[in-house]
Design a protein around this motif. Structure first.
Motif, short mmCIF file in Angstrom:
data_model
loop_
_atom_site.label_atom_id
_atom_site.label_comp_id
_atom_site.label_asym_id
_atom_site.label_seq_id
_atom_site.Cartn_x
_atom_site.Cartn_y
_atom_site.Cartn_z
N GLN A 147 0.80 -1.21 0.00
CA GLN A 147 0.00 0.00 0.00
C GLN A 147 0.83 1.27 0.00
OE1 GLN A 147 -1.06 -2.62 1.99
NE2 GLN A 147 -2.58 -3.07 0.42
N SER A 148 2.14 1.14 0.29
CA SER A 148 2.91 2.35 0.49
C SER A 148 2.93 3.22 -0.77
CB SER A 148 4.35 2.01 0.91
OG SER A 148 4.91 1.18 -0.07
N HIS A 167 0.38 3.97 -2.47
CA HIS A 167 -0.82 4.79 -2.50
C HIS A 167 -0.67 6.04 -1.66
CE1 HIS A 167 -3.29 1.77 -4.50
NE2 HIS A 167 -2.60 0.90 -3.81
N GLN A 193 -3.86 8.72 9.35
CA GLN A 193 -3.42 8.06 8.14
C GLN A 193 -1.90 8.02 8.05
OE1 GLN A 193 -4.06 10.15 4.50
NE2 GLN A 193 -4.51 8.28 3.38
N ASP A 251 -10.26 5.92 1.99
CA ASP A 251 -9.21 5.29 2.80
C ASP A 251 -9.81 4.90 4.14
OD1 ASP A 251 -5.93 5.25 3.06
OD2 ASP A 251 -6.97 5.50 4.96
N SER A 264 -3.93 -2.03 10.83
CA SER A 264 -2.48 -2.17 10.87
C SER A 264 -2.06 -3.57 10.42
CB SER A 264 -1.96 -1.86 12.27
OG SER A 264 -2.14 -2.97 13.11
N SER A 302 -2.48 -3.15 6.37
CA SER A 302 -1.57 -2.26 5.64
C SER A 302 -0.24 -2.07 6.34
CB SER A 302 -2.25 -0.91 5.41
OG SER A 302 -2.69 -0.38 6.62
N GLY A 359 2.96 1.00 8.35
CA GLY A 359 2.39 1.59 7.15
C GLY A 359 1.41 2.70 7.43
N SER A 410 -4.39 3.19 4.00
CA SER A 410 -5.03 1.90 4.01
C SER A 410 -6.27 1.98 3.13
CB SER A 410 -5.40 1.52 5.45
OG SER A 410 -5.85 0.21 5.51
N SER A 424 -8.20 -2.40 -0.51
CA SER A 424 -7.44 -3.53 0.02
C SER A 424 -8.28 -4.36 0.98
CB SER A 424 -6.16 -3.04 0.71
OG SER A 424 -6.46 -2.05 1.65
N TYR A 425 -9.52 -3.91 1.28
CA TYR A 425 -10.41 -4.73 2.12
C TYR A 425 -11.38 -5.55 1.27
CZ TYR A 425 -8.47 -2.00 5.84
OH TYR A 425 -7.59 -1.44 6.71
#
Lengths: 195, 492
Positions: free
Chosen positions: A184-185, A187, B246, B307, B356, B359, B363, B366, B370-371
């Protein structure tokens, strides 16, 4: 006026205030940064002397220790570390506009404080009531012992934080954290700021 | 002579000792994360135990104000059910949050010890905010926690948005602290005291005389509300929250989000419902306006987010609004506030732990994509996410529902029916983005690039997540033990 001049403390005030104003003037007008800082020392020392004159010895010595002792040294360190030119500064010529702005701001501030003090106190005579340092110490370690101790925790947190943020780790493995950051970094920058 | 009572401040002493011990162990003895974990765990466990001891002690001898004695004018620490419950809650939230994000400590390598120490110091500062009976001490506690958390926000230095988060949090947070301090100064000017209790405290001041020209006092109260509103991210003082949540290292966000909310609301409740109880007609209107604004703004902006962490930040604004709704009722709203706060803190910790895990512990962003199809990649994680989202939305049989009922009931009892209606409508609208995550997780196919990538969660995160989810579910089905506890946890 004659009456005013016969009192010894008024002479002491004049003796302190004149170098104070002079130091303040020169610290602004001096073209050498280090000289400016040293003139500031005169101003601060004179303000400490004024506090002594008012019977506030704790504040006076705090000014000496904190401002002259620590802040000025910080200034000098700052000049040294940032490698600012130490000699005469010739290119430091402010335009008339900036000078006018500075004069306006400081003049307005002076007027504000003068008006506030005169309307606030006017003719009332303030009885000098010296606060002894021992009394301040007593209240600090009795009434205010908990806040006093907790302030040291604030300093500890700030100290640790400063070290953590400023320290360069020996051979920091730059890739370990980016692999944790995951896919994800990428993004990160794109998501930036909406709202 | 004045005796120093150690019981009321035992938790702070333990936490401070633990922080120093961890640093010593890491620097002089070169001991690794396992030792830090033992020290931190012991410290937090003992501090939590202290809360129980304090509760029993109050059962025996009643609420006490400490550090008075000869210096009766300035009581500093108060040990009542309110401060014990809030303190225990802060410690529990700090412990669970640290446990859930322990993976970050390993990834930080040498700097891990400093991270753990700063977390303990932050918890100590938050605890002080809850137990303080004096506005100066409250401010210093706030500063301790804030400074520690500013640093924590910028811990991952190789990501620019982490720096951005830290500097934003620092600048806006310092501004808020300054406003809070200015509010204290004006309150002192109006009432002649910074202490809440005691014979010359603010409460006694209001009991003895009525203020005819309340201008200075009202500005003071307003500034204190603004300062604390910043910290609990109530609208319109919430702008920092999305960027900070974030940008900060993912595993550190649970504490930043939940701990500050607990302590901030505890401080707000103590200041408003105890110290300024006499002028409730003045501040309740301000608080109700803030509550309505927070609920509406938080919900609307959360809908627009792409996000997960930003969405949680805006939903946190809405939740801050719900908690402010309870506060308009004054002291009779405190139990509702406590129940909401206690259950919401763990929902928040749980969701941020999931974020956490997805991502990365260090990081930042998120994205919701990605979910997608999370249920196929990790059914357990998707189940936990579903429970927590339902609880945040306020669906029955979760703790979130009971919390919302208590909050709205308090507002209606106090005559703020319109506020309860605004809250109710927003809560229904808020279901959209909570349910959207469940739809994403269960009814969508995972991103093909991520589909085969297994989701690995360390045991520590799974344990913390299990605690959060079971809390949420348990207090949703059987809320009475916690309800009894919160109805007792009133300020002195």
């Amino acid at each position: 006026m004659n009456d005013w001049l016969t009192q010894a403390e008024n002479w002491a005030f004049i003796l302190i205030a004149l170098p104070m104003v002079l130091g303040a003037w020169r610290s602004v007008t001096s073209r050498n940064v280090v000289h400016s800082v040293l003139f500031l020392v005169i101003t601060l020392a004179a303000s400490a002397a004024l506090f002594l004159l008012l019977g506030a010895e704790f504040v006076a010595w705090s000014v000496v220790l904190v401002y002259i002792g620590a802040v000025i040294v910080l200034f000098l360190f700052g000049i040294m570390i940032t490698r600012a030119p130490l000699g005469m500064e010739t290119e430091l010529s402010h335009s008339n506009q900036t000078k006018l702005g500075a004069a306006l701001v400081s003049g307005a501030l002076f007027a504000l404080i003068t008006v506030a003090v005169i309307t606030g106190f006017g003719e009332t005579e303030i009885v000098s009531n010296p606060t002894r340092t021992s009394e301040i110490g007593q209240s600090m370690f009795e009434r205010f012992v908990i806040p006093f101790e907790v302030v040291s925790v604030v300093l500890l947190a700030a100290l640790i934080g400063g070290i953590v943020l400023a320290r360069r780790d020996p051979a920091e493995p730059g890739d370990s954290s980016s692999s944790l950051g995951g896919a994800q970094s990428a993004h990160v920058t794109a998501e930036g700021g909406e709202a | 002579m004045n005796e120093i009572a150690f019981l009321p401040i035992a938790a702070e002493i333990l936490l401070l000792g633990g922080a120093v011990l961890i640093l010593m162990a890491a620097v002089t003895l070169n001991l690794g994360p396992r030792t830090w974990a033992i020290i931190a765990g012991t410290t937090l466990g003992l501090s939590f135990l202290v809360a129980w001891v304090q509760w029993w002690r109050i059962d025996d001898v009643g609420s006490q104000i400490h550090y008075t004695g000869d210096f009766l004018r300035t009581p500093m620490v108060v040990m009542d059910y309110f401060s014990v419950f809030g303190g225990g809650l802060v410690i529990a939230a700090g412990g669970i949050a640290l446990l859930g994000g322990w993976r970050l400590v390993g990834s930080l390598e040498k700097r891990g010890a400093e991270y753990v120490a700063l977390v303990l110091l932050a918890v100590a500062g938050l605890h002080i905010m809850v137990i303080s009976a004096n506005l100066i001490l409250m401010f210093i506690g706030l500063e301790t926690a804030s400074i520690a958390l500013y640093v924590v926000a910028g811990f991952t230095r190789d990501r620019p948005d982490s720096d951005e988060a830290a500097i934003k949090y620092f600048l806006l947070g310092s501004f808020a602290s300054a406003l809070f301090l200015y509010g204290i100064a004006l309150t002192y000017a109006a009432t002649g005291s910074t202490s809440i209790y005691g014979p010359t405290g603010i409460v006694a001041f209001f009991a003895e005389r009525a203020i005819t020209e309340p201008g200075v006092l009202l500005i003071g109260i307003a500034l204190m509300i603004v300062g604390l509103g910043f910290k609990v991210s109530a609208a319109p003082f919430h702008q920092w929250a999305p960027d900070v949540y974030q940008g900060a290292p993912g595993a550190a966000v649970p504490l930043m989000a939940s701990g500050v909310k607990i302590a901030g609301f505890a401080a707000m409740a103590r200041v408003l419902t105890v110290a300024f109880d006499a002028s409730i007609s003045d501040w309740a209107q301000v608080i109700s306006a803030l509550a309505a604004l927070s609920v509406v703004v938080g919900t609307l902006f959360a809908i627009a987010q792409s996000d997960f962490k930003r969405m949680l930040a805006y939903s946190g604004v809405a939740h801050a609004g719900f908690m402010l709704t309870a506060l308009v009722a004054g002291q009779s709203g405190v139990p509702g506030l406590w129940f909401y706060l206690g259950t919401y803190a763990f929902q928040l910790i749980g969701t941020f732990i999931i974020a956490s895990i997805i991502s990365g512990a260090a990081g930042g962003a998120s994205p919701l994509d990605s979910y997608r199809g999370l249920a196929k990649r990790s059914p357990v994680l998707a189940g936990a996410l579903a429970v927590l989202m339902l609880a945040m939305g306020g669906i029955p049989l979760t703790a979130g529902f009971v919390g919302k009922v208590g909050v709205f009931a308090a507002a209606i009892d106090a005559g703020y029916l319109w506020l309860a209606i605004v809250g109710l409508v927003s809560a229904v609208a808020g279901l959209f983005f909570y349910l959207r995550l469940i739809v994403l997780a269960y009814f969508n196919d995972p991103d093909p690039a991520l589909a085969d990538e297994p989701i690995t969660a360390p045991r520590s995160s799974r344990l913390a997540l299990a605690v959060c989810v079971s809390f949420t579910f348990l207090f949703g089905v059987l809320p009475w033990p916690l309800l009894n506890l919160t109805s007792e946890a009133l300020p002195l």
